[in-house]
Structure formats: C-alpha cells, structure tokens
Write an enzyme that holds these catalytic residues in place. Structure first.
Site, PDB file in Angstrom:
ATOM      1  N   ASP A  50       0.863  -1.183   0.000  1.00  0.00           N
ATOM      2  CA  ASP A  50       0.000   0.000   0.000  1.00  0.00           C
ATOM      3  C   ASP A  50       0.899   1.231   0.000  1.00  0.00           C
ATOM      4  O   ASP A  50       2.021   1.172  -0.486  1.00  0.00           O
ATOM      5  CB  ASP A  50      -0.961  -0.031   1.197  1.00  0.00           C
ATOM      6  CG  ASP A  50      -2.282   0.672   0.908  1.00  0.00           C
ATOM      7  OD1 ASP A  50      -2.244   1.912   0.727  1.00  0.00           O
ATOM      8  OD2 ASP A  50      -3.325   0.017   0.847  1.00  0.00           O
ATOM      9  N   HIS A  73       2.145   1.945  -3.184  1.00  0.00           N
ATOM     10  CA  HIS A  73       1.256   2.913  -3.826  1.00  0.00           C
ATOM     11  C   HIS A  73       1.808   4.329  -3.787  1.00  0.00           C
ATOM     12  O   HIS A  73       1.083   5.289  -4.003  1.00  0.00           O
ATOM     13  CB  HIS A  73      -0.129   2.881  -3.167  1.00  0.00           C
ATOM     14  CG  HIS A  73      -0.853   1.585  -3.361  1.00  0.00           C
ATOM     15  ND1 HIS A  73      -2.096   1.340  -2.824  1.00  0.00           N
ATOM     16  CD2 HIS A  73      -0.517   0.464  -4.043  1.00  0.00           C
ATOM     17  CE1 HIS A  73      -2.485   0.120  -3.147  1.00  0.00           C
ATOM     18  NE2 HIS A  73      -1.544  -0.428  -3.892  1.00  0.00           N
TER      19      HIS A  73
END
Length: 227
Positions: A50, A73
C-alpha cells in the site's frame, strides 16, 4: 495494517528505518500520519503493498526526505473529506526521494462528495521516478471500493502545490494526471523541471478543473491537455 502509525503527535523523527511487506498485501502502509505536526521522515527504505507514506487530515509541517519507495502505492496525501470533523492539511514537503515500480508516485486524493477542508502549501521536489504507473496524480474523485456513492463533487480545496524537478520513467503514457473538483477547482498548481518519459518517448499530462502553471522550458510533459 500500518507498520508505523503516528497520530495526534508532535515533533517525531523517523530516521533510517526499513519496512518490508509483500507487494500484494492489502492495507500495509509503511508509515501513516494523522492529526500531527512537525513530523520528519528521513533516509528510509519502504517496500509495501500500500502507501509507503500516507498522510490524512490534520497533518501540518510534515517533512519527508531521502525515502526510497517501492513497491507500493507511493507517497499519498489523503484520502481527505470523509468526515465533517476533518482538519486542514498544510506544510507538506517531500524531497530527494525515489519511487521504483510503484502504482503511484506523488498522490493527493479526496473523496466525492466530501466534507469541506483545505490542502495547501505542498511541495514535491527533486524526485526520481522509475517505472511508476502514475508518477503524479491528483484525484478528487477517489473511490477505494465499489460502494462509493459516485455522485457530487469534492469540497476539499487543493491549492498551492508545487512539483519541482520530477524526473525518470513512467509505466504509462500519461505521467501527470490532475483531476480536480468542479465545485472547488485546484488553484496554483505549479510544475517546474519535469522530465518523465514512457518507453523512451515523451509523456503527456491530463488536467481538469485545474489552475495549472508549467514554468520553464523543455519540460516533459510540457503542458496539460484539458479533459
């Protein structure tokens, strides 16, 4: 979930940490920051499934320097605007950092519709991008799942954002994707010294509802196409 969670804090230094999680592991943010002031993250390596670093509402005077991110991310501000009590975000600086094989590089995201707040005085500078799918992305219609209402516009005002000396390679032909709110268009978004290619060719930039300024010559991409 978060490896390090900094919440309601002041004067925190995170220095020379190494964080690792599988690329396909959900919600494994490296460092998550909320409702905090005067936070520094320096000289660290973060590889997760993430966000490498995520900053939500109430973040002020956050300085991120020398972070190596990937996979993951990217470094994200948001999502913003979920709750009526959300506080403003200001004074965010990300410098001298790199992103390798990430979904995103530098990201600001808000929900739509949303509660009103302001995200301002944000600087991303001297960043190296290696094969990020979205090197620069501002998404004011962010939807983390299929249950989003998908109606209305974000009431988060994004203003005073600078992208300076962002260079490297994109995994997609659109290196700059800035999609702002119709009701609260982005203000004073500055790009300077961009040099991002896709398969050795120039990338493009897509913007909507945005007061964007490309300063200086020979930037790649050199301007925004309206959508």
């Amino acid at each position: 979930m978060f490896h390090i969670n900094i919440f309601g804090s002041q004067g925190v230094l995170v220095n020379k940490v190494s964080i690792s999680a599988p690329a396909n592991s959900p919600n494994t943010d490296g460092i998550h920051i909320g409702y905090s002031d005067n936070i520094r993250i320096t000289d660290s390596g973060i590889a997760t499934g993430d966000d490498c670093v995520s900053m939500v509402d109430g973040c002020t005077n956050i300085n991120i320097t020398g972070v190596s991110c990937g996979p993951g991310h990217g470094i994200s501000i948001g999502s913003l605007g979920k709750y009526s009590r959300d506080k403003d975000v200001s004074g965010i600086t990300v410098m001298n950092s790199s992103f390798t094989n990430t979904d995103n590089g530098l990201r600001i995201k808000t929900l739509a519709p949303s509660s009103p707040s302001i995200a301002s005085n944000i600087t991303f500078a001297h960043i190296f991008i290696n094969n990020a799918r979205n090197p620069i992305i501002v998404d004011q219609h962010y939807c983390p799942n299929s249950s989003c209402p998908n109606q209305g516009e974000s009431s988060v005002q994004i203003k005073g954002v600078k992208f300076i000396d962002i260079r490297g390679s994109s995994a997609s032909p659109v290196a700059v994707n800035v999609q702002c709110s119709k009701s609260k268009p982005c203000q004073d978004i500055v790009f300077s010294g961009l040099n991002i290619t896709y398969n050795g060719k120039p990338t493009t930039a897509s913007c909507s509802n945005c007061d964007d300024q490309f300063q200086g010559d020979l930037q790649v991409p050199s301007n925004c196409s309206s959508t």
